[in-house]
Scaffold this active site. Sequence first.
Site, PDB file in Angstrom:
ATOM      1  N   ASP A  87      21.719  78.052  48.953  1.00  0.00           N
ATOM      2  CA  ASP A  87      20.532  78.714  49.010  1.00  0.00           C
ATOM      3  C   ASP A  87      20.193  80.204  48.043  1.00  0.00           C
ATOM      4  OD1 ASP A  87      17.993  79.387  49.900  1.00  0.00           O
ATOM      5  OD2 ASP A  87      18.667  80.070  52.093  1.00  0.00           O
ATOM      6  N   ASP A 122      12.345  81.355  46.012  1.00  0.00           N
ATOM      7  CA  ASP A 122      10.930  81.235  46.578  1.00  0.00           C
ATOM      8  C   ASP A 122      10.699  82.318  47.401  1.00  0.00           C
ATOM      9  OD1 ASP A 122      13.144  80.154  48.345  1.00  0.00           O
ATOM     10  OD2 ASP A 122      11.650  79.014  49.592  1.00  0.00           O
ATOM     11  N   CYS A 274      30.469  66.382  78.052  1.00  0.00           N
ATOM     12  CA  CYS A 274      30.830  66.147  76.774  1.00  0.00           C
ATOM     13  C   CYS A 274      32.288  65.719  76.671  1.00  0.00           C
ATOM     14  CB  CYS A 274      30.859  67.442  75.749  1.00  0.00           C
ATOM     15  SG  CYS A 274      31.140  66.993  74.145  1.00  0.00           S
ATOM     16  N   CYS A 279      36.502  68.912  74.756  1.00  0.00           N
ATOM     17  CA  CYS A 279      35.760  68.817  75.971  1.00  0.00           C
ATOM     18  C   CYS A 279      36.758  68.143  77.044  1.00  0.00           C
ATOM     19  CB  CYS A 279      34.448  68.824  76.174  1.00  0.00           C
ATOM     20  SG  CYS A 279      33.392  69.955  75.176  1.00  0.00           S
TER      21      CYS A 279
HETATM   22 ZN    ZN Z   1      32.440  68.891  73.381  1.00  0.00          ZN
END
Ligand code: ZN
Length: 541
Positions: A87, A122, A274, A279
């Site tokens: 960027d 920009d 998760c 996790c």
């Molecule tokens: Zn996770």
Amino acid sequence: MSFEIKHKDLLARIGKLKTKSSTLETPLLFPVINPSIQLISPKRLKEEFGFEAVITNAYILKKRFQKEPIDTGLHKFLDFNGSIMTDSGAYQILVYGGVEVNQEEIVEYQKNIGSDIATILDIPTSWKVSKEHAKETVAETLRRAEDFFKLKTEDNILWVGPVQGGRHLDLVAESAKTIGKMPFQIHALGSPTEVMENYRFDVLADMILTAKKYLPLNRPLHLFGAGHPFMFSLAVALGCDLFDSAAYALYARQNRYMTENGTWQLSNLDYFPCSCPNCVKETPKDVQDRSKKEIETFLAEHNLFVCMAEINRIKQAIREGRLWELVEMRTHAHPALFSAMKKIKEHAGFIEKFSPAVKKRGFFFFSSIGLARPEVLHYRNQLLKNYQPPINSEILLLLSQTHKKPYHNTRKYKKVKRLIKNVTGNLSEIVHVCFYAAPFGVIPVELDEVYPLSQNEVTTPFDSETKDYIATLTSEYIKNFDYKTVILLNDNSLWDNKIVDSCKNTCAIKKIQFKELEVNTGMNKDILACLENILKKQLSD
Ligand SMILES: [Zn+2]
């Protein structure tokens, strides 16, 4: 051409984007690399998390490291052998009001460090500025885009031409139209971050779709700063191919745990929803007891797994033609996201034009939101513009949809068909049987196996908007064709009286006969006897 589209659904594409370093599959998420403080090394991002590309800020690189990335080369400097996007510092202009570099310098710098994908300098349109000021940002960005092609000598970098205009859609349109004519390889929608921070996903949807309408569709569109996985599917469905996100790291710094439906404070979690490698091994309590740095790393890693899993889920949905279902599910995560889903209705015609009409699998219809689906719109257009009923048909016999599909295989239809045959003998084509059904409206029985008329599952009872839509479409159908009589077997347990009222009205206006039979109890002997009488009477007339 550096971008090749392989699969499509809605405005989403799975595509191949070739850079000088690698071939990337879109939709693609670039994790943002902060070269000064990076918790997870770029190398690990690729090897352990599967990110084939990253984005970093050329302005910050130039300011902090000056010639070093030029001397070593950017890939070696970051120790990353995938593709690197840079960027230009436009975001810093938005936040700090300006940067200490001009376009010529930052363009040259990006060339010299060896970026794969690079951005002109920009001027972002802030959410807060007046329309006059917004106009200036668009004009200045376009001026710089033109200047850029005077600077640009042949290189193997993919250059990004950003669209500005912010929430002013006429400016977004003008900006996209003009920059789309310049030979950039990639476009980007600038300044969405503030819109997202304000939770104006409806405005964001309008901005994306407006840009899409005026940009060349064969170039990828990047959405700057699209942080949270709960909006990825929406943005992809609206035609964004590339994203960058610093959110995984910024959230981690604030002890925030991402899921594809929202965010939790780590301290509020009793369980991890998760199954990423982090996790499954820990509980929130275990993690909270660690040092700040360890917590941050744990969360940043988890957040990256969640982002990657969501991108994969989106690709799978595109392959199956079921991105709509995923977006509908995800946008229920927050009312502001669902407002964006509702916006789609206003652009349904545009989306229908580019979405494939035939897909691998059927679809689910949950509520009137689904009436904006391209499949529904496509069928409606075909039915009203291109369809012709069988040539000798004079009587339209309308039956309500059944649970089982295709309709011509149901017992209800078989009974009716037998009856028609008995009454009309070899004139049976005089009676044309059609089903009225959500979400398509009228389905002529001879078409009921055409995709996706039987390949869908619907939620009942229907909401009122769905009933209105089917009633209107049924009337339009009657209006469109030259039947002499309409017989409606009215199942008002499913439709109230909406269908019957609207059909009755239309027949009155067209001055054709209308007969109604209530069939709430199913197709029993009494009803069949009544239908037989009606048909006999019609034939003798
Ligand atoms: Zn996770």
